[in-house]
Write a protein that holds these residues in place. Structure first.
Motif, PDB file in Angstrom:
ATOM      1  N   LEU A  26       0.830  -1.202   0.000  1.00 43.34           N
ATOM      2  CA  LEU A  26       0.000   0.000   0.000  1.00 43.34           C
ATOM      3  C   LEU A  26       0.868   1.257   0.000  1.00 43.34           C
ATOM      4  CD1 LEU A  26      -2.736  -1.151   2.519  1.00 43.34           C
ATOM      5  CD2 LEU A  26      -3.123  -0.593   0.105  1.00 43.34           C
ATOM      6  N   ALA A  27       1.954   1.238   0.738  1.00 48.06           N
ATOM      7  CA  ALA A  27       2.861   2.389   0.759  1.00 48.06           C
ATOM      8  C   ALA A  27       3.485   2.606  -0.617  1.00 48.06           C
ATOM      9  CB  ALA A  27       3.935   2.190   1.817  1.00 48.06           C
ATOM     10  N   ARG A  28       3.896   1.523  -1.273  1.00 45.32           N
ATOM     11  CA  ARG A  28       4.489   1.645  -2.610  1.00 45.32           C
ATOM     12  C   ARG A  28       3.477   2.140  -3.634  1.00 45.32           C
ATOM     13  NH1 ARG A  28       6.571  -3.497  -1.346  1.00 45.32           N
ATOM     14  NH2 ARG A  28       5.065  -4.466  -2.760  1.00 45.32           N
ATOM     15  N   ALA A  29       2.203   1.834  -3.416  1.00 42.24           N
ATOM     16  CA  ALA A  29       1.165   2.180  -4.389  1.00 42.24           C
ATOM     17  C   ALA A  29       0.860   3.667  -4.412  1.00 42.24           C
ATOM     18  CB  ALA A  29      -0.107   1.388  -4.100  1.00 42.24           C
ATOM     19  N   GLY A  30       1.329   4.407  -3.428  1.00 44.83           N
ATOM     20  CA  GLY A  30       1.178   5.865  -3.444  1.00 44.83           C
ATOM     21  C   GLY A  30      -0.251   6.356  -3.507  1.00 44.83           C
ATOM     22  N   GLY A  31      -1.119   5.739  -2.734  1.00 43.71           N
ATOM     23  CA  GLY A  31      -2.514   6.174  -2.706  1.00 43.71           C
ATOM     24  C   GLY A  31      -3.426   5.395  -3.623  1.00 43.71           C
ATOM     25  N   GLN A  32      -2.862   4.598  -4.535  1.00 41.90           N
ATOM     26  CA  GLN A  32      -3.679   3.767  -5.408  1.00 41.90           C
ATOM     27  C   GLN A  32      -4.065   2.484  -4.677  1.00 41.90           C
ATOM     28  OE1 GLN A  32      -4.615   4.801  -8.626  1.00 41.90           O
ATOM     29  NE2 GLN A  32      -3.706   6.694  -7.828  1.00 41.90           N
ATOM     30  N   ASP A  33      -5.147   1.860  -5.142  1.00 41.77           N
ATOM     31  CA  ASP A  33      -5.553   0.588  -4.569  1.00 41.77           C
ATOM     32  C   ASP A  33      -4.614  -0.526  -5.043  1.00 41.77           C
ATOM     33  OD1 ASP A  33      -7.625   1.982  -3.473  1.00 41.77           O
ATOM     34  OD2 ASP A  33      -9.190   1.085  -4.729  1.00 41.77           O
ATOM     35  N   ILE A  34      -4.621  -1.624  -4.322  1.00 47.18           N
ATOM     36  CA  ILE A  34      -3.865  -2.807  -4.715  1.00 47.18           C
ATOM     37  C   ILE A  34      -4.812  -3.998  -4.797  1.00 47.18           C
ATOM     38  CG2 ILE A  34      -1.736  -1.948  -3.664  1.00 47.18           C
ATOM     39  CD1 ILE A  34      -2.197  -4.000  -1.376  1.00 47.18           C
ATOM     40  N   ALA A  35      -4.330  -5.080  -5.380  1.00 49.10           N
ATOM     41  CA  ALA A  35      -5.111  -6.314  -5.467  1.00 49.10           C
ATOM     42  C   ALA A  35      -4.279  -7.458  -4.919  1.00 49.10           C
ATOM     43  CB  ALA A  35      -5.518  -6.604  -6.912  1.00 49.10           C
ATOM     44  N   ILE A  36      -4.955  -8.408  -4.288  1.00 52.80           N
ATOM     45  CA  ILE A  36      -4.317  -9.636  -3.829  1.00 52.80           C
ATOM     46  C   ILE A  36      -5.211 -10.798  -4.230  1.00 52.80           C
ATOM     47  CG2 ILE A  36      -3.202  -8.476  -1.888  1.00 52.80           C
ATOM     48  CD1 ILE A  36      -5.248  -9.838  -0.012  1.00 52.80           C
ATOM     49  N   THR A  37      -4.619 -11.982  -4.255  1.00 55.98           N
ATOM     50  CA  THR A  37      -5.425 -13.185  -4.436  1.00 55.98           C
ATOM     51  C   THR A  37      -5.141 -14.130  -3.279  1.00 55.98           C
ATOM     52  OG1 THR A  37      -5.927 -15.064  -5.885  1.00 55.98           O
ATOM     53  CG2 THR A  37      -3.694 -14.200  -5.996  1.00 55.98           C
ATOM     54  N   ILE A  38      -6.187 -14.770  -2.779  1.00 56.57           N
ATOM     55  CA  ILE A  38      -6.065 -15.632  -1.611  1.00 56.57           C
ATOM     56  C   ILE A  38      -6.757 -16.968  -1.892  1.00 56.57           C
ATOM     57  CG2 ILE A  38      -5.923 -13.677  -0.031  1.00 56.57           C
ATOM     58  CD1 ILE A  38      -8.771 -14.174   0.804  1.00 56.57           C
ATOM     59  N   PRO A  39      -6.348 -18.016  -1.165  1.00 55.95           N
ATOM     60  CA  PRO A  39      -6.914 -19.345  -1.436  1.00 55.95           C
ATOM     61  C   PRO A  39      -8.208 -19.585  -0.687  1.00 55.95           C
ATOM     62  CG  PRO A  39      -5.198 -19.516   0.209  1.00 55.95           C
ATOM     63  CD  PRO A  39      -5.252 -18.068  -0.182  1.00 55.95           C
ATOM     64  N   GLY A  40      -8.916 -20.617  -1.108  1.00 50.95           N
ATOM     65  CA  GLY A  40     -10.064 -21.104  -0.360  1.00 50.95           C
ATOM     66  C   GLY A  40      -9.632 -22.238   0.556  1.00 50.95           C
ATOM     67  N   GLY A  41     -10.548 -23.145   0.810  1.00 51.64           N
ATOM     68  CA  GLY A  41     -10.250 -24.217   1.748  1.00 51.64           C
ATOM     69  C   GLY A  41     -10.321 -23.709   3.173  1.00 51.64           C
ATOM     70  N   SER A  42      -9.965 -24.577   4.107  1.00 53.11           N
ATOM     71  CA  SER A  42     -10.147 -24.222   5.518  1.00 53.11           C
ATOM     72  C   SER A  42      -8.969 -23.488   6.127  1.00 53.11           C
ATOM     73  CB  SER A  42     -10.419 -25.495   6.336  1.00 53.11           C
ATOM     74  OG  SER A  42      -9.351 -26.414   6.180  1.00 53.11           O
ATOM     75  N   SER A  43      -7.749 -23.754   5.644  1.00 50.65           N
ATOM     76  CA  SER A  43      -6.564 -23.253   6.362  1.00 50.65           C
ATOM     77  C   SER A  43      -6.401 -21.743   6.372  1.00 50.65           C
ATOM     78  CB  SER A  43      -5.297 -23.913   5.818  1.00 50.65           C
ATOM     79  OG  SER A  43      -5.102 -23.595   4.462  1.00 50.65           O
ATOM     80  N   PRO A  44      -6.774 -20.986   5.305  1.00 51.29           N
ATOM     81  CA  PRO A  44      -6.501 -19.548   5.363  1.00 51.29           C
ATOM     82  C   PRO A  44      -7.413 -18.763   6.286  1.00 51.29           C
ATOM     83  CG  PRO A  44      -7.546 -20.094   3.285  1.00 51.29           C
ATOM     84  CD  PRO A  44      -7.262 -21.393   3.979  1.00 51.29           C
ATOM     85  N   PHE A  45      -8.591 -19.283   6.617  1.00 51.75           N
ATOM     86  CA  PHE A  45      -9.568 -18.436   7.291  1.00 51.75           C
ATOM     87  C   PHE A  45      -9.203 -18.100   8.737  1.00 51.75           C
ATOM     88  CE2 PHE A  45     -11.768 -19.718   3.509  1.00 51.75           C
ATOM     89  CZ  PHE A  45     -12.346 -18.523   3.118  1.00 51.75           C
TER      90      PHE A  45
END
Length: 206
Positions: A26-45
């Motif tokens: 977010l700091a590198r983005a200089g005020g712009q939004d960012i995107a991430i991708t995350i997994p499903g399944g049980s372990s990430p929640f």
């Protein structure tokens, strides 16, 4: 490309690592939004639950599932439904996978890994390629997992590689060994194909 394998980290430690990664992006983005991708399944929640209690500005983050079962969002097998329930109240913008979507550049691509070496819904039978011309595919795992016998949408290897960093959470002795073998180029399963083409930092919590 560097690969770090970190053994025995608790959910809170992984959440702190992710928070630091997101805050730096977010700091590198200089005020712009960012995107991430995350997994499903049980372990990430449980990790995500720890993460939303922190100070990350989710209003500037678009969250994509790395893959999803093609079911309604209110179905128990829906990844995006569970992701939305947890992260939308925190302010994140949730992006369901659908035909015709073009994935963005991701600040972080967070992945799980199956015991067969699959990542997202790129199972061995789908023959995923680092030079795939598509960024998003509709796929049918074979064999279909009995707990989720549905077609999937999945980001492809090129979409996952269009990221600043790759994160894996692959716990257990067997998965750690499989991941380490993939990192060493000792097999040709989907995770090995991804790692073989990666140029960004890779961190695996095992």
């Amino acid at each position: 490309m560097s690969i770090a394998i970190i053994d025995g980290a608790a959910d809170g430690a992984i959440a702190a690592w992710v928070a630091e990664c997101l805050e730096a992006a977010l700091a590198r983005a200089g005020g712009q939004d960012i995107a991430i991708t995350i997994p499903g399944g049980s372990s990430p929640f449980p990790i995500l639950a720890e993460l939303v209690r922190g100070g990350v500005d989710w209003s500037r983050i678009a969250v994509w599932p790395g893959d999803d079962r093609i079911v309604p969002e209110d179905h128990p097998a829906s990844n995006v439904g569970r992701i939305r329930a947890l992260l939308e109240p925190a302010g994140a913008r949730i992006v369901p996978l659908a035909e015709g979507l073009v994935p963005p550049h991701f600040a972080l691509a967070w992945l799980g890994m199956g015991a067969d070496g699959h990542i997202a819904s790129l199972f061995p039978n789908t023959d995923p390629r680092p030079d795939d011309p598509q960024r998003l595919r509709r796929l049918t795992p074979d064999p279909l997992p009995p707990e989720a016998p549905f077609d999937r949408f999945s980001l492809t290897i090129p979409a996952l590689l269009d990221s600043d960093a790759l994160l894996f959470v692959a716990r257990g002795t067997d998965k750690r060994a499989l991941f380490a073998a993939a990192a060493a180029g000792e097999h040709d399963l989907p995770v090995a194909r991804l790692l073989g083409a990666a140029r960004q930092p890779v961190t695996c919590f095992a």
